[in-house]
Design a protein around this motif. Structure first.
Motif, PDB file in Angstrom:
ATOM      1  N   TRP A  10      -0.250  -9.318   5.574  1.00  0.00           N
ATOM      2  CA  TRP A  10      -0.353  -8.909   6.984  1.00  0.00           C
ATOM      3  C   TRP A  10      -0.798  -7.450   7.086  1.00  0.00           C
ATOM      4  O   TRP A  10      -1.719  -7.119   7.844  1.00  0.00           O
ATOM      5  CB  TRP A  10       0.985  -9.097   7.681  1.00  0.00           C
ATOM      6  CG  TRP A  10       1.370 -10.516   7.913  1.00  0.00           C
ATOM      7  CD1 TRP A  10       0.607 -11.621   7.686  1.00  0.00           C
ATOM      8  CD2 TRP A  10       2.617 -10.989   8.411  1.00  0.00           C
ATOM      9  NE1 TRP A  10       1.291 -12.758   8.011  1.00  0.00           N
ATOM     10  CE2 TRP A  10       2.533 -12.401   8.462  1.00  0.00           C
ATOM     11  CE3 TRP A  10       3.801 -10.381   8.815  1.00  0.00           C
ATOM     12  CZ2 TRP A  10       3.588 -13.195   8.907  1.00  0.00           C
ATOM     13  CZ3 TRP A  10       4.856 -11.164   9.259  1.00  0.00           C
ATOM     14  CH2 TRP A  10       4.747 -12.558   9.302  1.00  0.00           C
ATOM     15  N   ALA A  11      -0.106  -6.579   6.337  1.00  0.00           N
ATOM     16  CA  ALA A  11      -0.418  -5.158   6.409  1.00  0.00           C
ATOM     17  C   ALA A  11      -1.833  -4.870   5.908  1.00  0.00           C
ATOM     18  O   ALA A  11      -2.570  -4.082   6.511  1.00  0.00           O
ATOM     19  CB  ALA A  11       0.605  -4.358   5.599  1.00  0.00           C
ATOM     20  N   ALA A  12      -2.235  -5.498   4.820  1.00  0.00           N
ATOM     21  CA  ALA A  12      -3.572  -5.269   4.277  1.00  0.00           C
ATOM     22  C   ALA A  12      -4.649  -5.773   5.235  1.00  0.00           C
ATOM     23  O   ALA A  12      -5.692  -5.128   5.399  1.00  0.00           O
ATOM     24  CB  ALA A  12      -3.695  -5.959   2.919  1.00  0.00           C
ATOM     25  N   PHE A  13      -4.413  -6.907   5.867  1.00  0.00           N
ATOM     26  CA  PHE A  13      -5.385  -7.443   6.825  1.00  0.00           C
ATOM     27  C   PHE A  13      -5.545  -6.506   8.018  1.00  0.00           C
ATOM     28  O   PHE A  13      -6.667  -6.242   8.477  1.00  0.00           O
ATOM     29  CB  PHE A  13      -4.934  -8.824   7.278  1.00  0.00           C
ATOM     30  CG  PHE A  13      -5.829  -9.455   8.308  1.00  0.00           C
ATOM     31  CD1 PHE A  13      -7.152  -9.748   8.027  1.00  0.00           C
ATOM     32  CD2 PHE A  13      -5.340  -9.751   9.574  1.00  0.00           C
ATOM     33  CE1 PHE A  13      -7.990 -10.326   8.981  1.00  0.00           C
ATOM     34  CE2 PHE A  13      -6.159 -10.329  10.534  1.00  0.00           C
ATOM     35  CZ  PHE A  13      -7.482 -10.616  10.234  1.00  0.00           C
ATOM     36  N   ALA A  14      -4.434  -5.987   8.514  1.00  0.00           N
ATOM     37  CA  ALA A  14      -4.503  -5.084   9.663  1.00  0.00           C
ATOM     38  C   ALA A  14      -5.164  -3.760   9.300  1.00  0.00           C
ATOM     39  O   ALA A  14      -5.996  -3.238  10.051  1.00  0.00           O
ATOM     40  CB  ALA A  14      -3.099  -4.842  10.206  1.00  0.00           C
ATOM     41  N   LEU A  15      -4.835  -3.209   8.132  1.00  0.00           N
ATOM     42  CA  LEU A  15      -5.375  -1.908   7.748  1.00  0.00           C
ATOM     43  C   LEU A  15      -6.838  -1.976   7.325  1.00  0.00           C
ATOM     44  O   LEU A  15      -7.564  -0.981   7.439  1.00  0.00           O
ATOM     45  CB  LEU A  15      -4.541  -1.314   6.610  1.00  0.00           C
ATOM     46  CG  LEU A  15      -3.099  -0.922   6.958  1.00  0.00           C
ATOM     47  CD1 LEU A  15      -2.343  -0.511   5.709  1.00  0.00           C
ATOM     48  CD2 LEU A  15      -3.084   0.215   7.982  1.00  0.00           C
ATOM     49  N   SER A  16      -7.277  -3.121   6.830  1.00  0.00           N
ATOM     50  CA  SER A  16      -8.643  -3.224   6.321  1.00  0.00           C
ATOM     51  C   SER A  16      -9.637  -3.731   7.356  1.00  0.00           C
ATOM     52  O   SER A  16     -10.830  -3.447   7.246  1.00  0.00           O
ATOM     53  CB  SER A  16      -8.681  -4.145   5.099  1.00  0.00           C
ATOM     54  OG  SER A  16      -8.279  -5.467   5.447  1.00  0.00           O
ATOM     55  N   PHE A  62      -1.650  -2.191  -1.229  1.00  0.00           N
ATOM     56  CA  PHE A  62      -2.776  -1.425  -1.746  1.00  0.00           C
ATOM     57  C   PHE A  62      -3.781  -2.331  -2.468  1.00  0.00           C
ATOM     58  O   PHE A  62      -5.001  -2.208  -2.274  1.00  0.00           O
ATOM     59  CB  PHE A  62      -2.264  -0.339  -2.699  1.00  0.00           C
ATOM     60  CG  PHE A  62      -3.344   0.476  -3.341  1.00  0.00           C
ATOM     61  CD1 PHE A  62      -3.976   1.488  -2.640  1.00  0.00           C
ATOM     62  CD2 PHE A  62      -3.714   0.236  -4.658  1.00  0.00           C
ATOM     63  CE1 PHE A  62      -4.977   2.240  -3.233  1.00  0.00           C
ATOM     64  CE2 PHE A  62      -4.712   0.985  -5.251  1.00  0.00           C
ATOM     65  CZ  PHE A  62      -5.345   1.984  -4.536  1.00  0.00           C
ATOM     66  N   VAL A  63      -3.294  -3.250  -3.287  1.00  0.00           N
ATOM     67  CA  VAL A  63      -4.190  -4.145  -4.031  1.00  0.00           C
ATOM     68  C   VAL A  63      -4.904  -5.092  -3.087  1.00  0.00           C
ATOM     69  O   VAL A  63      -6.131  -5.270  -3.162  1.00  0.00           O
ATOM     70  CB  VAL A  63      -3.396  -4.928  -5.094  1.00  0.00           C
ATOM     71  CG1 VAL A  63      -4.291  -5.960  -5.776  1.00  0.00           C
ATOM     72  CG2 VAL A  63      -2.812  -3.978  -6.133  1.00  0.00           C
ATOM     73  N   LEU A  64      -4.169  -5.712  -2.157  1.00  0.00           N
ATOM     74  CA  LEU A  64      -4.796  -6.652  -1.226  1.00  0.00           C
ATOM     75  C   LEU A  64      -5.748  -5.937  -0.269  1.00  0.00           C
ATOM     76  O   LEU A  64      -6.768  -6.506   0.139  1.00  0.00           O
ATOM     77  CB  LEU A  64      -3.714  -7.397  -0.442  1.00  0.00           C
ATOM     78  CG  LEU A  64      -2.879  -8.393  -1.256  1.00  0.00           C
ATOM     79  CD1 LEU A  64      -1.770  -8.977  -0.386  1.00  0.00           C
ATOM     80  CD2 LEU A  64      -3.745  -9.505  -1.814  1.00  0.00           C
ATOM     81  N   HIS A  65      -5.432  -4.714   0.095  1.00  0.00           N
ATOM     82  CA  HIS A  65      -6.305  -3.948   0.976  1.00  0.00           C
ATOM     83  C   HIS A  65      -7.664  -3.731   0.321  1.00  0.00           C
ATOM     84  O   HIS A  65      -8.719  -3.890   0.967  1.00  0.00           O
ATOM     85  CB  HIS A  65      -5.648  -2.612   1.316  1.00  0.00           C
ATOM     86  CG  HIS A  65      -6.513  -1.698   2.130  1.00  0.00           C
ATOM     87  ND1 HIS A  65      -7.393  -0.786   1.560  1.00  0.00           N
ATOM     88  CD2 HIS A  65      -6.649  -1.546   3.477  1.00  0.00           C
ATOM     89  CE1 HIS A  65      -8.012  -0.123   2.493  1.00  0.00           C
ATOM     90  NE2 HIS A  65      -7.593  -0.561   3.675  1.00  0.00           N
ATOM     91  N   GLY A  66      -7.672  -3.379  -0.957  1.00  0.00           N
ATOM     92  CA  GLY A  66      -8.932  -3.179  -1.649  1.00  0.00           C
ATOM     93  C   GLY A  66      -9.761  -4.450  -1.733  1.00  0.00           C
ATOM     94  O   GLY A  66     -10.993  -4.403  -1.614  1.00  0.00           O
ATOM     95  N   PHE A  67      -9.096  -5.588  -1.928  1.00  0.00           N
ATOM     96  CA  PHE A  67      -9.854  -6.833  -1.998  1.00  0.00           C
ATOM     97  C   PHE A  67     -10.373  -7.253  -0.624  1.00  0.00           C
ATOM     98  O   PHE A  67     -11.521  -7.696  -0.493  1.00  0.00           O
ATOM     99  CB  PHE A  67      -8.989  -7.945  -2.583  1.00  0.00           C
ATOM    100  CG  PHE A  67      -9.676  -9.287  -2.609  1.00  0.00           C
ATOM    101  CD1 PHE A  67     -10.668  -9.542  -3.533  1.00  0.00           C
ATOM    102  CD2 PHE A  67      -9.333 -10.268  -1.706  1.00  0.00           C
ATOM    103  CE1 PHE A  67     -11.319 -10.771  -3.557  1.00  0.00           C
ATOM    104  CE2 PHE A  67      -9.974 -11.490  -1.721  1.00  0.00           C
ATOM    105  CZ  PHE A  67     -10.971 -11.748  -2.652  1.00  0.00           C
TER     106      PHE A  67
END
Length: 292
Positions: A107-113, A172-177
């Motif tokens: 959820w956090a990675a999707f929102a931030l990216s 951090f890892v999911l955000h990069g992907f």
């Protein structure tokens, strides 16, 4: 057949690539074979000790070649040391922690990216910076916070602590992907009328499956093998996970090395199974983006 001499200033042709690859492969195996044996030897030793009888160890010594095999150590572990539910406690903590960690991180990675959030980079760096702090300096604050919230000595507190301290790295890892996914895919989905929830469920999660599997395997290993947070949050021995129970096994069966080794083997089997089941996704998740 005569060989023509080289012209002045000319150099010999380099060996073909196939020959260089064979030479490099041979050198790699020569170096890595003893390294692999050194790495595997302690595990083989522990397995052999686990299947030896106590009388064999006392009569011939711990380092001698086994003279008899049996399940005496495993029987003692399951009927005594692990009869209190330590294995089940570890399963509960690991399953819930991995699930909620990856759910919240995705959820956090999707929102931030994929959304223009003010200070998104700072938020991500702050979340990641939390993982750089040594856990030893946070033991007392975490224990006091759990006591003040009334959740001390519960598996819920242990799950909450594990999720909190792993969330930054997983995000951090999911955000990069997720940032590497082409924006045109999201635009096409929104043109087709897909909302944010549908984009997340039917587009993002399937594309992130390799990275989620890799993180899931890593998280399972870290959480299953955790000891420091279990000893910090929990007090009752019946709520201990298997890592904390291994300390009791080592203290209660200090001279029965076959029992201690059997407990270590039992504790290592679940993480080994997870790795071999998700090995393909784990390797592909680690190599994502290497060719970009």
């Amino acid at each position: 057949m005569t060989t023509l001499p080289l012209a002045p200033g000319a150099t010999a042709a380099a060996p073909p690539p196939a020959r260089r690859r064979r030479r490099g492969s041979w050198l790699f195996h020569v170096i890595m074979t003893p390294v692999s044996l050194i790495w595997i030897a302690p595990m083989v030793f522990v397995v052999l000790v686990a299947f030896r009888s106590f009388s064999d160890i006392t009569a011939n010594g711990l380092g001698s070649w086994p003279h008899s095999f049996g399940f005496e150590g495993f029987t003692t572990v399951f009927t005594g040391a692990l009869a209190g539910g330590a294995l089940g406690n570890s399963v509960v903590v690991t399953v819930f922690t991995v699930f909620f960690s990856l759910l919240l991180a995705s959820w956090a990675a999707f929102a931030l990216s994929r959304h223009s959030i003010p200070g998104s980079r700072a938020i991500l760096l702050v979340m990641l910076a939390g993982n750089l702090l040594p856990p030893q300096i946070l033991l007392i604050p975490v224990a006091r916070i759990c006591e003040s919230l009334g959740i001390a000595d519960t598996l819920f507190a242990l799950i909450l602590v594990q999720v909190a301290f792993g969330l930054g790295f997983y995000t951090f890892v999911l955000h990069g992907f997720m940032r590497s996914i082409p924006a045109e895919i999201f635009e096409a989905a929104r043109v087709d009328g897909a909302g944010e929830l549908r984009v997340y469920l039917q587009l993002v999660l399937p594309l992130c499956r390799p990275s989620l599997a890799a993180l899931g395997a890593l998280a399972t290993t870290w959480i299953w093998n955790d000891l420091i947070w279990a000893l910090t949050v929990l007090r009752t021995e019946t709520k201990f996970p298997i890592t904390a129970e291994l300390l009791n096994i080592q203290g209660g069966f200090v001279s029965q090395w076959n029992v201690v080794a059997a407990g270590a083997v039992v504790a290592a089997i679940p993480t080994a199974i997870v790795f071999f089941v998700f090995q393909k996704q784990f390797v592909s998740g680690l190599t994502l983006g290497s060719s970009k």
